[in-house]
Design a protein around this motif. Sequence first.
Motif, PDB file in Angstrom:
ATOM      1  N   ASP A   1      -5.808  -9.477 -19.251  1.00 54.55           N
ATOM      2  CA  ASP A   1      -5.915  -8.180 -18.565  1.00 54.55           C
ATOM      3  C   ASP A   1      -5.724  -8.341 -17.063  1.00 54.55           C
ATOM      4  OD1 ASP A   1      -6.380  -6.993 -20.981  1.00 54.55           O
ATOM      5  OD2 ASP A   1      -8.544  -6.747 -20.694  1.00 54.55           O
ATOM      6  N   GLU A   2      -6.354  -9.379 -16.500  1.00 60.84           N
ATOM      7  CA  GLU A   2      -6.252  -9.593 -15.070  1.00 60.84           C
ATOM      8  C   GLU A   2      -4.836 -10.001 -14.674  1.00 60.84           C
ATOM      9  OE1 GLU A   2      -7.378  -9.801 -11.084  1.00 60.84           O
ATOM     10  OE2 GLU A   2      -8.192  -8.762 -12.835  1.00 60.84           O
ATOM     11  N   ALA A   3      -4.207 -10.851 -15.488  1.00 60.82           N
ATOM     12  CA  ALA A   3      -2.833 -11.260 -15.197  1.00 60.82           C
ATOM     13  C   ALA A   3      -1.893 -10.054 -15.251  1.00 60.82           C
ATOM     14  CB  ALA A   3      -2.386 -12.328 -16.190  1.00 60.82           C
ATOM     15  N   THR A   4      -2.114  -9.176 -16.220  1.00 60.71           N
ATOM     16  CA  THR A   4      -1.300  -7.962 -16.331  1.00 60.71           C
ATOM     17  C   THR A   4      -1.503  -7.062 -15.120  1.00 60.71           C
ATOM     18  OG1 THR A   4      -1.372  -8.020 -18.749  1.00 60.71           O
ATOM     19  CG2 THR A   4      -0.854  -5.901 -17.722  1.00 60.71           C
ATOM     20  N   ARG A   5      -2.750  -6.931 -14.703  1.00 59.72           N
ATOM     21  CA  ARG A   5      -3.029  -6.095 -13.534  1.00 59.72           C
ATOM     22  C   ARG A   5      -2.315  -6.639 -12.295  1.00 59.72           C
ATOM     23  NH1 ARG A   5      -5.648  -5.780  -9.066  1.00 59.72           N
ATOM     24  NH2 ARG A   5      -6.452  -7.920  -9.217  1.00 59.72           N
ATOM     25  N   ARG A   6      -2.361  -7.955 -12.131  1.00 61.24           N
ATOM     26  CA  ARG A   6      -1.756  -8.558 -10.943  1.00 61.24           C
ATOM     27  C   ARG A   6      -0.228  -8.474 -10.985  1.00 61.24           C
ATOM     28  NH1 ARG A   6      -5.194 -11.416  -7.740  1.00 61.24           N
ATOM     29  NH2 ARG A   6      -7.277 -11.825  -8.576  1.00 61.24           N
ATOM     30  N   THR A   7       0.363  -8.710 -12.143  1.00 58.90           N
ATOM     31  CA  THR A   7       1.825  -8.647 -12.213  1.00 58.90           C
ATOM     32  C   THR A   7       2.312  -7.205 -12.083  1.00 58.90           C
ATOM     33  OG1 THR A   7       1.677  -8.651 -14.647  1.00 58.90           O
ATOM     34  CG2 THR A   7       2.063 -10.762 -13.559  1.00 58.90           C
ATOM     35  N   ASN A   8       1.528  -6.250 -12.584  1.00 59.84           N
ATOM     36  CA  ASN A   8       1.882  -4.840 -12.388  1.00 59.84           C
ATOM     37  C   ASN A   8       1.800  -4.469 -10.909  1.00 59.84           C
ATOM     38  OD1 ASN A   8       2.436  -4.278 -15.041  1.00 59.84           O
ATOM     39  ND2 ASN A   8       0.421  -3.418 -15.507  1.00 59.84           N
ATOM     40  N   ALA A   9       0.748  -4.970 -10.243  1.00 59.45           N
ATOM     41  CA  ALA A   9       0.610  -4.694  -8.816  1.00 59.45           C
ATOM     42  C   ALA A   9       1.767  -5.309  -8.033  1.00 59.45           C
ATOM     43  CB  ALA A   9      -0.729  -5.245  -8.306  1.00 59.45           C
ATOM     44  N   ALA A  10       2.168  -6.515  -8.420  1.00 56.03           N
ATOM     45  CA  ALA A  10       3.295  -7.168  -7.744  1.00 56.03           C
ATOM     46  C   ALA A  10       4.580  -6.371  -7.956  1.00 56.03           C
ATOM     47  CB  ALA A  10       3.461  -8.595  -8.263  1.00 56.03           C
ATOM     48  N   MET A  11       4.772  -5.853  -9.170  1.00 58.36           N
ATOM     49  CA  MET A  11       5.959  -5.048  -9.463  1.00 58.36           C
ATOM     50  C   MET A  11       5.942  -3.750  -8.647  1.00 58.36           C
ATOM     51  SD  MET A  11       7.033  -3.165 -13.010  1.00 58.36           S
ATOM     52  CE  MET A  11       5.654  -2.046 -12.792  1.00 58.36           C
ATOM     53  N   GLU A  12       4.772  -3.116  -8.559  1.00 57.68           N
ATOM     54  CA  GLU A  12       4.670  -1.883  -7.786  1.00 57.68           C
ATOM     55  C   GLU A  12       4.986  -2.127  -6.313  1.00 57.68           C
ATOM     56  OE1 GLU A  12       0.772  -0.437  -8.607  1.00 57.68           O
ATOM     57  OE2 GLU A  12       1.245   0.155 -10.671  1.00 57.68           O
ATOM     58  N   ASN A  13       4.530  -3.263  -5.788  1.00 58.92           N
ATOM     59  CA  ASN A  13       4.843  -3.593  -4.394  1.00 58.92           C
ATOM     60  C   ASN A  13       6.337  -3.782  -4.187  1.00 58.92           C
ATOM     61  OD1 ASN A  13       2.380  -3.490  -2.991  1.00 58.92           O
ATOM     62  ND2 ASN A  13       1.762  -5.487  -3.747  1.00 58.92           N
ATOM     63  N   LYS A  14       6.998  -4.407  -5.167  1.00 59.63           N
ATOM     64  CA  LYS A  14       8.453  -4.577  -5.076  1.00 59.63           C
ATOM     65  C   LYS A  14       9.153  -3.221  -5.033  1.00 59.63           C
ATOM     66  CE  LYS A  14       8.660  -8.985  -7.575  1.00 59.63           C
ATOM     67  NZ  LYS A  14       9.097  -9.646  -8.839  1.00 59.63           N
ATOM     68  N   LEU A  15       8.675  -2.297  -5.861  1.00 62.46           N
ATOM     69  CA  LEU A  15       9.269  -0.961  -5.880  1.00 62.46           C
ATOM     70  C   LEU A  15       9.068  -0.252  -4.536  1.00 62.46           C
ATOM     71  CD1 LEU A  15       8.186   0.166  -9.458  1.00 62.46           C
ATOM     72  CD2 LEU A  15      10.539  -0.149  -8.671  1.00 62.46           C
ATOM     73  N   LEU A  16       7.865  -0.369  -3.984  1.00 59.38           N
ATOM     74  CA  LEU A  16       7.596   0.259  -2.690  1.00 59.38           C
ATOM     75  C   LEU A  16       8.432  -0.378  -1.583  1.00 59.38           C
ATOM     76  CD1 LEU A  16       3.715   0.699  -2.949  1.00 59.38           C
ATOM     77  CD2 LEU A  16       5.431   2.522  -2.949  1.00 59.38           C
ATOM     78  N   GLU A  17       8.659  -1.687  -1.676  1.00 60.00           N
ATOM     79  CA  GLU A  17       9.505  -2.368  -0.688  1.00 60.00           C
ATOM     80  C   GLU A  17      10.947  -1.858  -0.771  1.00 60.00           C
ATOM     81  OE1 GLU A  17       8.977  -6.473  -1.564  1.00 60.00           O
ATOM     82  OE2 GLU A  17       6.898  -6.510  -0.834  1.00 60.00           O
ATOM     83  N   ARG A  18      11.425  -1.621  -2.009  1.00 51.57           N
ATOM     84  CA  ARG A  18      12.795  -1.086  -2.180  1.00 51.57           C
ATOM     85  C   ARG A  18      12.898   0.301  -1.558  1.00 51.57           C
ATOM     86  NH1 ARG A  18      14.379  -3.655  -7.136  1.00 51.57           N
ATOM     87  NH2 ARG A  18      14.064  -5.886  -6.713  1.00 51.57           N
ATOM     88  N   ILE A  19      11.877   1.119  -1.795  1.00 51.58           N
ATOM     89  CA  ILE A  19      11.887   2.476  -1.237  1.00 51.58           C
ATOM     90  C   ILE A  19      11.828   2.405   0.290  1.00 51.58           C
ATOM     91  CG2 ILE A  19      10.694   4.706  -1.184  1.00 51.58           C
ATOM     92  CD1 ILE A  19       9.559   3.963  -3.978  1.00 51.58           C
ATOM     93  N   ALA A  20      11.013   1.487   0.805  1.00 51.97           N
ATOM     94  CA  ALA A  20      10.886   1.335   2.258  1.00 51.97           C
ATOM     95  C   ALA A  20      12.217   0.948   2.894  1.00 51.97           C
ATOM     96  CB  ALA A  20       9.816   0.293   2.586  1.00 51.97           C
ATOM     97  N   GLU A  21      12.976   0.085   2.208  1.00 57.43           N
ATOM     98  CA  GLU A  21      14.281  -0.339   2.725  1.00 57.43           C
ATOM     99  C   GLU A  21      15.247   0.840   2.832  1.00 57.43           C
ATOM    100  OE1 GLU A  21      15.513  -3.338   0.026  1.00 57.43           O
ATOM    101  OE2 GLU A  21      14.077  -4.845   0.758  1.00 57.43           O
ATOM    102  N   ASP A  22      15.049   1.845   1.973  1.00 57.12           N
ATOM    103  CA  ASP A  22      15.950   3.002   1.946  1.00 57.12           C
ATOM    104  C   ASP A  22      15.377   4.186   2.734  1.00 57.12           C
ATOM    105  OD1 ASP A  22      18.390   4.139   1.061  1.00 57.12           O
ATOM    106  OD2 ASP A  22      17.325   5.271  -0.500  1.00 57.12           O
ATOM    107  N   SER A  23      14.221   3.976   3.368  1.00 57.21           N
ATOM    108  CA  SER A  23      13.572   5.049   4.129  1.00 57.21           C
ATOM    109  C   SER A  23      13.622   4.731   5.615  1.00 57.21           C
ATOM    110  CB  SER A  23      12.113   5.221   3.674  1.00 57.21           C
ATOM    111  OG  SER A  23      12.035   5.505   2.288  1.00 57.21           O
ATOM    112  N   GLU A  24      13.317   5.738   6.414  1.00 57.47           N
ATOM    113  CA  GLU A  24      13.283   5.545   7.861  1.00 57.47           C
ATOM    114  C   GLU A  24      11.931   6.017   8.399  1.00 57.47           C
ATOM    115  OE1 GLU A  24      16.513   7.446   9.815  1.00 57.47           O
ATOM    116  OE2 GLU A  24      18.062   6.509   8.559  1.00 57.47           O
ATOM    117  N   VAL A  25      11.305   5.139   9.190  1.00 58.54           N
ATOM    118  CA  VAL A  25      10.022   5.487   9.780  1.00 58.54           C
ATOM    119  C   VAL A  25       9.746   4.551  10.956  1.00 58.54           C
ATOM    120  CG1 VAL A  25       8.688   3.954   8.256  1.00 58.54           C
ATOM    121  CG2 VAL A  25       7.568   5.927   9.314  1.00 58.54           C
ATOM    122  N   GLU A  26       9.087   5.083  11.968  1.00 61.31           N
ATOM    123  CA  GLU A  26       8.634   4.286  13.107  1.00 61.31           C
ATOM    124  C   GLU A  26       7.118   4.383  13.162  1.00 61.31           C
ATOM    125  OE1 GLU A  26      10.587   5.851  16.541  1.00 61.31           O
ATOM    126  OE2 GLU A  26      12.319   4.530  16.324  1.00 61.31           O
TER     127      GLU A  26
END
Length: 454
Positions: free
Chosen positions: A277-302
């Motif tokens: 359960d803990e490994a799944t939680r951590r790998t899901n969190a890592a995947m979510e961070n990757k998705l947010l990083e992709r969105i950040a690369e395509d977004s603009e903010v200062e």
Amino acid sequence: MATKLEKLENSRVKLTVDIDADVLEQAMQEAYRRNVKRINIPGFRKGKAPRKIIELNYGPDVFLQDAVEILLPRLYEEAVEETQIRPVDQPDADLTEVERGKGATFTFTVDVYPELTLGNYKDLEVEREIVTITDADVENVLKQQQERSAQLVVSERTTVQEGDFCVIDFIGYVDGKPFSGGAGENQVLEIGSGRFIPGFEEQLIGFEVGQTSDINVTFPETYHAEELAGKDAVFSVTVKELKEKVVPELDDEFAKDISEFDTMEELRATIRKNLEDEATRRTNAAMENKLLERIAEDSEVEVPQSMVRHEAEHLYEMFIYNLAGQGIGEEMYLEMTGQSKEQLLENFLPQAETRIIHDLILEAIREKEGIEVSDEEIDDKITEYMEEYGDGDLDPATQERMREHYEKNRTGIANSLAREKTMKVIVDSARITEVEAAQDSEQSEVEEAEESAE
């Protein structure tokens, strides 16, 4: 009052506020009323001198500075309300022009909540690692539990060997003189633990209980106490007692002692599930961070640096709080690592900026998708929290205090639920490829999961 808004770089704005002579005069009169009781003028009772007489004695601008201090917070508050900006820090305020009978001009420069241009957040490709929990991982957790349940018993042997626990008295000398922190009594030292100066523990091997002898060592060049770094030292050491560590057998009795289970089979199964359960939680969190990083690369903010700084300070405080839970104080940690507070705080800046950007992305998606959290959902989450902490096993007074705590934090719970629902929109639309975790990554995940599972 007239307000002009000017947008600057890095989510910073400048507010220019013009006031007329009447507003300035009212502030001057208020400054007079606040100060008149403290002013002595010959021929007048203390606190009764007219304003014009005071200005004749002290100059026409005697109340100007106080008037400015009265006006600054009021004008800033009104300017913020008028322009609808969202400040994230205190403003830099300045009086740029003032003339009695005409008015004054004030400027306020302040960091504001950043505006984000949201990039694509749907149909993103991402990998999710799959961590396989092995029998060895389960046994590692059991061994750690076994070590924690171990007991020290007085050894029948009298000669020190590797792995023994020695009770020692010692006193250290540098250049023939004792030094601060170099003495101890009834200290328990595990031989081979590496807790003491290199060479100290190794030289104890072969000592007899009751023996007092000298040990020669050299402090490392990187030793935290600079006055001792690289110095030769002599320690007079007495071995007072010898103990051995006895660990319990991994059997059903052990399972009963450390858990609610009657058999090792049940305990092993639960440990495996917790690790998975803990490994799944951590790998899901890592995947979510990757998705947010992709969105950040395509977004603009200062993001304004003051906002990053505040978040870094929050992360620092959390870090120090967690250290305290391990018995390590802030000063001790800084001394151990050879860092200043400012240096350690700097380390949190990149993480702080990333967290802010990810939160801005989630807030923008939440608004775009119209995601809301109902009172019923918050109530259900509070009930879930109560059950998780053994609601039925708590006395009524404790239950009431817990529920009051959660009720006071309804806004925080709502924000957490909104974040989960927003993240689900991103994940549900993503194209996910599952891959086996790399060996080193897997090991790291498992080790962290083991900590949590315990």
